[in-house]
Design an enzyme around this catalytic site. Structure first.
Site, PDB file in Angstrom:
ATOM      1  N   GLU A  73       0.857  -1.175   0.000  1.00  0.00           N
ATOM      2  CA  GLU A  73       0.000   0.000   0.000  1.00  0.00           C
ATOM      3  C   GLU A  73       0.899   1.234   0.000  1.00  0.00           C
ATOM      4  O   GLU A  73       1.797   1.348   0.845  1.00  0.00           O
ATOM      5  CB  GLU A  73      -0.906   0.029   1.224  1.00  0.00           C
ATOM      6  CG  GLU A  73      -1.875  -1.141   1.304  1.00  0.00           C
ATOM      7  CD  GLU A  73      -2.625  -1.174   2.615  1.00  0.00           C
ATOM      8  OE1 GLU A  73      -2.384  -0.276   3.468  1.00  0.00           O
ATOM      9  OE2 GLU A  73      -3.426  -2.091   2.816  1.00  0.00           O
ATOM     10  N   ASP A  87      -5.428   8.089  10.821  1.00  0.00           N
ATOM     11  CA  ASP A  87      -4.044   7.720  11.095  1.00  0.00           C
ATOM     12  C   ASP A  87      -3.525   8.306  12.400  1.00  0.00           C
ATOM     13  O   ASP A  87      -3.876   9.428  12.789  1.00  0.00           O
ATOM     14  CB  ASP A  87      -3.148   8.175   9.938  1.00  0.00           C
ATOM     15  CG  ASP A  87      -3.440   7.390   8.665  1.00  0.00           C
ATOM     16  OD1 ASP A  87      -3.322   6.154   8.739  1.00  0.00           O
ATOM     17  OD2 ASP A  87      -3.791   7.993   7.648  1.00  0.00           O
ATOM     18  N   TYR A  93     -10.499  -5.126   3.906  1.00  0.00           N
ATOM     19  CA  TYR A  93      -9.550  -4.689   4.928  1.00  0.00           C
ATOM     20  C   TYR A  93     -10.308  -4.561   6.241  1.00  0.00           C
ATOM     21  O   TYR A  93     -11.166  -3.695   6.387  1.00  0.00           O
ATOM     22  CB  TYR A  93      -8.955  -3.342   4.499  1.00  0.00           C
ATOM     23  CG  TYR A  93      -7.798  -2.807   5.327  1.00  0.00           C
ATOM     24  CD1 TYR A  93      -7.696  -3.025   6.694  1.00  0.00           C
ATOM     25  CD2 TYR A  93      -6.817  -2.032   4.723  1.00  0.00           C
ATOM     26  CE1 TYR A  93      -6.645  -2.529   7.433  1.00  0.00           C
ATOM     27  CE2 TYR A  93      -5.754  -1.516   5.449  1.00  0.00           C
ATOM     28  CZ  TYR A  93      -5.679  -1.761   6.808  1.00  0.00           C
ATOM     29  OH  TYR A  93      -4.647  -1.254   7.540  1.00  0.00           O
TER      30      TYR A  93
END
Length: 267
Positions: A47, A58, A172
């Site tokens: 990725e 994040d 995911y």
């Protein structure tokens, strides 16, 4: 599913192991050398993060990497050039662009999708485009690029069909209800979630968020089709700078060895 992504997960499955999925931020350090180190260490899927000023999903490590990259002047054209160079050097390794709508739908979704396809991208993960905004990602599918969706601990049975509608490549599973890098879910909760997801889809299920050690990777690899590691790699880039590639290669090799050991026990 793109041929490269399908082949990577099929090869891992044939070897009775999970695929190792790795992440770095484009433009943070010598990205080409760091990408090559991921491949040399044994990453099955890579990725490539697109730097953005407000990466809401994040944690501190990837936030810092985004700021380093943007501070160095990285722009979308640079990320696509990095992807194109990677594809030339590694024609068989799947590459997924990961980021946010602000960076991945400009100047239009179609224009970006076409540029990503020319650069050799196999998939996209657009963190902040929900399934209800499917028309925004339709150009990626039209250009042969997988749209990889995220499931979380709060994705219940009522919500899951919408998440899976139009998804491709792999699913995911974000194993914690939080941001990257700071915590890892209990193994039992990961096992329960993967079992539930695999009853709902034939897509490979890869688990990420909070995976740092070979031991953690091995435990997840016993139940999932893929193990995703990101923040720990990004930290190596920030800490070691020009010396990061060798550190990355050794770290990825340790993870790959653990992932391989996990399925050997089952087989």
């Amino acid at each position: 599913m793109s041929d490269r992504l399908a082949a990577a997960f099929a090869a891992a499955r044939a070897q009775y192991r999970a695929a190792l999925v790795t992440f770095i931020t484009a433009g943070d350090g010598d990205t080409a050398a760091n990408l090559d180190a991921l491949v040399a260490g044994g990453a099955d899927v890579i990725e490539l993060g697109m730097p953005f000023t407000d990466p809401m999903a994040d944690g501190p490590a990837i936030q810092a990497a985004n700021l380093r990259s943007l501070g160095a002047g990285t722009r979308t054209a640079d990320v696509l050039a990095i992807a194109s160079g990677f594809r030339t050097r590694h024609p068989e390794v799947p590459l997924v662009l990961m980021g946010y709508a602000n960076t991945m739908t400009r100047p239009t979704p179609t224009a970006f999708a076409e540029a990503a396809a020319r650069a050799g991208a196999d998939g996209v993960i657009i963190v902040d485009i929900p399934p209800e905004e499917a028309p925004e990602v339709a150009p990626f599918t039209a250009n042969g690029i997988d749209v990889i969706r995220l499931a979380t601990p709060t994705t219940d049975a009522a919500r899951l069909p919408a998440v899976l509608e139009g998804a491709s490549g792999f699913l995911y599973y974000v194993s914690v209800a939080g941001i990257t890098g700071l915590q890892q879910a209990a193994q039992a909760s990961i096992e329960d979630a993967v079992a539930r997801l695999k009853t709902a889809t034939d897509l490979p299920v890869a688990v990420g968020f909070g995976v740092r050690t070979p031991e953690q990777a091995e435990a997840i690899a016993r139940v999932a089709d893929g193990v995703v590691v990101g923040s720990a790699i990004v930290e190596l880039v920030g800490k070691h700078g020009a010396d990061a590639p060798e550190q990355i290669r050794a770290y990825i090799r340790s993870l790959k060895t653990a992932v391989e050991a996990a399925r050997k026990e089952v087989a």
